[in-house]
Design an enzyme around this catalytic site. Structure first.
Site, PDB file in Angstrom:
ATOM      1  N   ASP A 120     -21.742  69.262  -4.418  1.00 32.03           N
ATOM      2  CA  ASP A 120     -22.081  70.344  -5.355  1.00 32.03           C
ATOM      3  C   ASP A 120     -23.575  70.610  -5.287  1.00 32.03           C
ATOM      4  O   ASP A 120     -24.356  69.790  -4.765  1.00 32.03           O
ATOM      5  CB  ASP A 120     -21.668  69.987  -6.789  1.00 32.03           C
ATOM      6  CG  ASP A 120     -22.405  68.772  -7.347  1.00 32.03           C
ATOM      7  OD1 ASP A 120     -22.580  67.791  -6.592  1.00 32.03           O
ATOM      8  OD2 ASP A 120     -22.817  68.806  -8.519  1.00 32.03           O
ATOM      9  N   GLU A 156     -22.265  65.811  -9.181  1.00 32.44           N
ATOM     10  CA  GLU A 156     -23.516  65.056  -9.361  1.00 32.44           C
ATOM     11  C   GLU A 156     -24.538  65.849 -10.153  1.00 32.44           C
ATOM     12  O   GLU A 156     -25.224  65.316 -11.023  1.00 32.44           O
ATOM     13  CB  GLU A 156     -24.101  64.668  -7.997  1.00 32.44           C
ATOM     14  CG  GLU A 156     -25.180  63.588  -8.087  1.00 32.44           C
ATOM     15  CD  GLU A 156     -26.590  64.118  -8.283  1.00 32.44           C
ATOM     16  OE1 GLU A 156     -27.489  63.312  -8.524  1.00 32.44           O
ATOM     17  OE2 GLU A 156     -26.811  65.349  -8.215  1.00 32.44           O
ATOM     18  N   HIS A 186     -33.653  72.034  -6.162  1.00 28.60           N
ATOM     19  CA  HIS A 186     -33.470  72.651  -7.492  1.00 28.60           C
ATOM     20  C   HIS A 186     -34.344  73.893  -7.679  1.00 28.60           C
ATOM     21  O   HIS A 186     -34.343  74.482  -8.752  1.00 28.60           O
ATOM     22  CB  HIS A 186     -33.763  71.668  -8.634  1.00 28.60           C
ATOM     23  CG  HIS A 186     -32.822  70.511  -8.699  1.00 28.60           C
ATOM     24  ND1 HIS A 186     -32.554  69.818  -9.858  1.00 28.60           N
ATOM     25  CD2 HIS A 186     -32.058  69.919  -7.753  1.00 28.60           C
ATOM     26  CE1 HIS A 186     -31.679  68.856  -9.621  1.00 28.60           C
ATOM     27  NE2 HIS A 186     -31.372  68.900  -8.326  1.00 28.60           N
TER      28      HIS A 186
HETATM   29  N1  LIG Z   1     -30.867  64.703  -5.704  1.00 28.57           N
HETATM   30  C1  LIG Z   1     -30.555  64.069  -6.911  1.00 28.57           C
HETATM   31  C2  LIG Z   1     -30.576  65.034  -8.066  1.00 28.57           C
HETATM   32  O1  LIG Z   1     -31.013  66.138  -7.927  1.00 28.57           O
HETATM   33  N2  LIG Z   1     -30.078  64.589  -9.192  1.00 28.57           N
HETATM   34  C3  LIG Z   1     -30.029  65.348 -10.386  1.00 28.57           C
HETATM   35  C4  LIG Z   1     -28.994  64.689 -11.228  1.00 28.57           C
HETATM   36  C5  LIG Z   1     -28.774  65.349 -12.531  1.00 28.57           C
HETATM   37  C6  LIG Z   1     -28.761  64.722 -13.716  1.00 28.57           C
HETATM   38  N3  LIG Z   1     -28.460  65.661 -14.619  1.00 28.57           N
HETATM   39  C7  LIG Z   1     -28.316  66.781 -14.008  1.00 28.57           C
HETATM   40  N4  LIG Z   1     -28.487  66.594 -12.720  1.00 28.57           N
HETATM   41  C8  LIG Z   1     -31.382  65.342 -11.055  1.00 28.57           C
HETATM   42  O2  LIG Z   1     -31.661  66.329 -11.775  1.00 28.57           O
HETATM   43  O3  LIG Z   1     -32.145  64.396 -10.897  1.00 28.57           O
HETATM   44 ZN   LIG Z   2     -28.841  65.478  -5.104  1.00 29.41          ZN
HETATM   45 ZN   LIG Z   3     -30.045  67.776  -7.269  1.00 34.13          ZN
END
Ligand SMILES: NCC(=O)N[C@@H](Cc1c[nH]cn1)C(=O)O
Ligand SMILES: [Zn+2]
Ligand SMILES: [Zn+2]
Length: 520
Positions: free
Chosen positions: A143, A210, A489
């Protein structure tokens, strides 16, 4: 020296949620792993050119995967998340993986718009089941975070662009985490096509939630610990990034993440601000005041009781940060601004790795489009998250957050109503960076990149990491593929082609070195 320093730090961690792994300093195991390098060289001499040769095919698989907008946080896109799971399963099948299962996890728990919404499946598969070999479970997530041209992308986020000039692959998921996830498949393909036996049995656990807190996965791991995952010797996760842009790293710590929403409700429906403005209490006005009281502009969390939960910094720990190759310039470069809150490397790293932070992400229900809509939104939900660190307790934290929001709202004397809830929480994780897995990955990094990797912690979270370690009673290694400026992100997320290709070589070399280790 550094090894024993970090080992002591790990052992002295008081948090009940941080496992104390078996700590091994420079041991016979790591000596044996280093000694394996010459005998593995002929393998790498066949494997690495094959990886180079297959680059166009590897990029093609990534292109097809990126084209599927598998945004787990958008309920309307759930069919696309499932489609991507099926695409990955079909790739696994064509590579000769067996026992491929798309494990269902049931319905998504609240808050959710559609209470019948099914969680996306977890893709399980195995490659090899030789009892004489070690078994490595590789975890990744298919995802992705939301993305749209309107956010400021230069190109369509769900079309992989191969930028010949920068030698980068641009698209949502290129670095987080579709690129690294497909990397494991490419490792198998390169072995097959080079006629090299995979040195370990490989299990995949690829999830589709995730980015939304890994809902349902912990229960699956618990169920399968003595089933599908029986006999796993080690877990490897490639889902984080180098600290900067030049030096490869291995990662032994993650912050956790508690994600909240605070909702303020007023009128039954959105209203005309000319007709109702000034004579009705506006939910958005209440919400912005609550949000403004969570954190100040210097990044200080304003919720009482949080600082007291954070493990104090010791003098020994300070020494670790001095040795890391990083500078404020690299932070500025990655952020594309000069807006850092700290100048000193040590302060930047500590605030990224070992102190909590609170980020305000957005407001659901508010007007956010172009133009000048004169609306009074009826119900708005502010989204914010707190990155957690040793020794914070998730339940205690949630109580502090809810009490804080209720008290802040009470001060407003508003006739509206407020409700604060935890959407998901994922645990922080700190490990021993001197076990057989880390030694194997260190040797692999030396072979592929010609340098010893830095040992880092990560400011982000991979919610399921601690569960793997505890439920499967194994060590976990974080083996990042991408760089610190990849824009995960963010807009224009990218993965450098060199990181993709060297990352695949690194994954393959790590498996060979780990197989050569006399220890798990
Ligand atoms: N690559 C890892 C990542 O991006 N993890 C997300 C996990 C997360 C936790 N809540 C929403 N997403 C992160 O934001 O660290
Ligand atoms: Zn990730
Ligand atoms: Zn991520």
């Amino acid at each position: 020296m550094l090894a024993s320093l970090i080992s002591k730090l790990v052992l002295s961690a008081k948090s009940p949620r941080v496992p104390v792994s078996t700590v091994s300093t420079m041991s016979t195991a790591s000596a044996a792993i280093s000694a394996a390098a010459p005998s593995l060289q002929p393998v790498f001499d066949k494997l690495f050119p094959k990886v180079d040769e297959l680059q166009p095919q590897f990029i093609d698989v990534l292109k097809h995967a990126v084209e599927i907008p598998a945004v787990s946080g958008d309920e309307t896109l759930r069919p696309q998340v499932v489609k991507k799971a099926r695409y990955i399963a079909s790739q696994l099948e064509s590579l000769g993986f067996t026992d491929i299962q798309l494990k269902e996890l049931g319905t998504q728990p609240p808050p959710v718009v559609d209470p019948t919404l099914q969680l996306p499946p977890v893709v399980l598969a195995r490659y090899g089941s030789d009892p004489a070999k070690k078994t490595v479970l590789v975890y990744g997530h298919y995802d992705v975070q939301p993305a749209s041209r309107d956010d400021g992308w230069d190109t369509e986020p769900f079309e992989l662009v191969v930028d010949e000039q920068t030698q980068q692959l641009r698209g949502r998921g290129s670095t987080d985490d579709t690129g690294p996830l497909t990397g494991w498949l490419h490792v198998v393909r390169a072995h097959r096509e080079a006629g090299i036996d995979l040195p370990v049995n490989l299990l995949t656990c690829f999830e589709g939630m995730e980015e939304s807190g890994s809902l349902g996965l912990e229960q699956l791991i618990e169920r399968e610990a003595t089933g599908y995952f029986a006999g796993v010797d080690a877990v490897c996760i490639s889902d984080n990034y180098w600290l900067g842009t030049r030096k490869p790293v291995l990662t032994y710590g993650l912050r956790g993440c508690n994600y909240y929403q605070v909702s303020v409700s007023g009128p039954k429906a959105d209203l005309h601000s000319g007709v109702f403005g000034g004579i009705i209490a506006e939910p958005m006005v209440d919400l912005v005041q609550i949000l403004a009281g969570l954190v100040d502009s210097q990044g200080r969390i304003l919720i009482k009781g949080i600082d007291e939960m954070v493990a104090p910094v010791t003098e020994k720990e300070r020494a670790i940060y001095e040795k890391i190759d990083f500078s404020r310039d690299e932070l500025d470069e990655a952020a594309g601004s000069h807006t850092a809150l700290y100048d000193r490397k040590e302060d930047i790293l500590m605030h990224r790795w070992r102190y909590p932070s609170l980020s305000v992400h957005g407001v659901e229900g508010a007007f956010a489009g172009m133009g000048a809509k004169t609306v009074i939104p009826a119900r708005v939900s502010g989204k914010f998250s707190i990155r957690t660190v040793p020794d914070m307790d998730s339940e205690k934290l949630t109580k502090l957050v809810v009490d804080h929001c209720n008290a802040a709202f009470a001060k407003l004397n508003s006739p509206n109503t407020v409700h604060t809830e935890l959407i998901h929480d994922g645990a922080y994780w700190v490990s021993d960076p001197y076990n057989a897995q880390f030694s194997a990955a260190t040797e692999a990094t030396k072979v592929v990149y010609g340098v010893e990797p830095d040992l880092t912690r990560e400011g982000g979270s991979i919610p399921i990491t601690l569960a793997f370690e505890q439920l499967l009673k194994t060590s976990v290694l974080l083996l990042p593929m991408g760089r610190g400026d990849d824009g995960a992100h963010s807009v224009n997320e990218k993965l450098d082609i060199s990181n993709f290709i060297n990352g695949i070589k690194l994954m393959g070399a790590y498996l060979h070195f780990y197989a050569a280790s006399p220890e798990n």
